[in-house]
Write a protein that holds these residues in place. Sequence first.
Motif, PDB file in Angstrom:
ATOM      1  N   LEU A 170      21.994 -76.848   5.918  1.00 54.87           N
ATOM      2  CA  LEU A 170      21.073 -77.941   6.227  1.00 54.87           C
ATOM      3  C   LEU A 170      19.836 -77.415   6.933  1.00 54.87           C
ATOM      4  O   LEU A 170      18.711 -77.821   6.621  1.00 54.87           O
ATOM      5  CB  LEU A 170      21.786 -78.996   7.082  1.00 54.87           C
ATOM      6  CG  LEU A 170      20.934 -80.186   7.527  1.00 54.87           C
ATOM      7  CD1 LEU A 170      20.259 -80.856   6.343  1.00 54.87           C
ATOM      8  CD2 LEU A 170      21.789 -81.196   8.289  1.00 54.87           C
ATOM      9  N   HIS A 220      18.505 -74.503   6.648  1.00 53.81           N
ATOM     10  CA  HIS A 220      17.693 -73.806   5.658  1.00 53.81           C
ATOM     11  C   HIS A 220      17.007 -74.795   4.710  1.00 53.81           C
ATOM     12  O   HIS A 220      15.823 -74.653   4.383  1.00 53.81           O
ATOM     13  CB  HIS A 220      18.580 -72.839   4.871  1.00 53.81           C
ATOM     14  CG  HIS A 220      17.813 -71.937   3.966  1.00 53.81           C
ATOM     15  ND1 HIS A 220      17.818 -72.081   2.597  1.00 53.81           N
ATOM     16  CD2 HIS A 220      16.988 -70.906   4.231  1.00 53.81           C
ATOM     17  CE1 HIS A 220      17.030 -71.163   2.061  1.00 53.81           C
ATOM     18  NE2 HIS A 220      16.522 -70.429   3.032  1.00 53.81           N
ATOM     19  N   ALA A 221      17.749 -75.823   4.276  1.00 57.47           N
ATOM     20  CA  ALA A 221      17.186 -76.803   3.340  1.00 57.47           C
ATOM     21  C   ALA A 221      16.021 -77.561   3.971  1.00 57.47           C
ATOM     22  O   ALA A 221      15.020 -77.850   3.304  1.00 57.47           O
ATOM     23  CB  ALA A 221      18.277 -77.780   2.888  1.00 57.47           C
ATOM     24  N   LEU A 222      16.153 -77.880   5.259  1.00 59.89           N
ATOM     25  CA  LEU A 222      15.074 -78.580   5.959  1.00 59.89           C
ATOM     26  C   LEU A 222      13.823 -77.709   6.016  1.00 59.89           C
ATOM     27  O   LEU A 222      12.721 -78.157   5.696  1.00 59.89           O
ATOM     28  CB  LEU A 222      15.518 -78.940   7.385  1.00 59.89           C
ATOM     29  CG  LEU A 222      16.485 -80.117   7.524  1.00 59.89           C
ATOM     30  CD1 LEU A 222      17.184 -80.079   8.874  1.00 59.89           C
ATOM     31  CD2 LEU A 222      15.743 -81.438   7.348  1.00 59.89           C
TER      32      LEU A 222
END
Lengths: 202, 202
Positions: free
Chosen positions: A47, A49-51
């Motif tokens: 999460l 990293h995705a953000l």
Amino acid sequence: MEPELPEPEPLTTLIESLRCLPGVGLRSARRMAYHLLQHDLRGAEQLSHALATAVAGLRHCSRCNGFSEDDICVTCANPKRDPTLLCVVETPADQNMIESSHGYRGLYYVLMGRLAPLEGVGPQALQFDRLLERAADGVVREVILATNFTAEGETTAHYLAELLRSRGLAVSRLARGVPAGSELEYVDAGTIAWALMERRGA
Amino acid sequence: MEPELPEPEPLTTLIESLRCLPGVGLRSARRMAYHLLQHDLRGAEQLSHALATAVAGLRHCSRCNGFSEDDICVTCANPKRDPTLLCVVETPADQNMIESSHGYRGLYYVLMGRLAPLEGVGPQALQFDRLLERAADGVVREVILATNFTAEGETTAHYLAELLRSRGLAVSRLARGVPAGSELEYVDAGTIAWALMERRGA
Ligand SMILES: [Zn+2]
Ligand SMILES: [Zn+2]
């Protein structure tokens, strides 16, 4: 006695940061933080990293206002789409739904919201001028208003219909009626009333 | 026709990653992603950073099992706490609540959960052996069970009471009764029944 917090600082900060998510209060934020740290460290890393990737890599498509990695998104850049049709939706999720119907091959404009005077969301906040400019490119011949059939979605559609018509554009709205596959017994009365008013020759 | 996703990959990944949060389904995850990208890029960046920092910087305190930046947490390392008292709680939030009462100066053990056979959470998953080892350090004289007064919290307390007593430890439980400041009219009947049974000389 020194002021002593039993909670380590990174945990406090994580809980506080989770509260930026809509609908997440202190109790949910705590529950989320404990869950991630106790049971899903990998999910927390993903999460994080995705953000970072989304914030750094996404912008608004300069044509449709949807999220895009490039200045012009994949849909807007697709030469197979019909550029004379412009479908106005509230969110990318609504665009996904229309795409999944396989019933539309035109282009889109994503409002990223709807008129909500009570929340202070007016035509300015939604940048209606950008939509007007887009629709007046000389190629678009019909604007299909596909905002939700909620009070706010309807208000938005009415407002946009007047604005667009005053610019000489043809404006249409998704048809209202009984959902495909539904039994009349379980359809709400308002929907039945609309379906009766908008009945067609059979 | 090429398979064409209107949603850019970083957005899809972000939505998917948000679903690792407990209680967050696809619809909530979408709403969260749109909100962050549309209205709170700074919040998204902060959350990304807070997650990475918490994952990298937090571990379980080797004495109390709570989250800690060091091998032994601030509370366990505090020489002013009474090491003869060990209070067992379900979560760090419960520990916070007890601390905020200013009525306890002993140490803690954080279970990070409670017995929930239906969810497959047994004594093994909660590492009860670690608690037993901690409680049997020769210094702890009384273990105070402060798990929740829910069915699962009570089950956990009963189970732990037997286990700890069989090791020769004194075990107590938080008192049940009418909450301070409440009017009897608004207290549930079960609580009143307990308060009657556990009534004290006035
Ligand atoms: Zn676009
Ligand atoms: Zn500790």
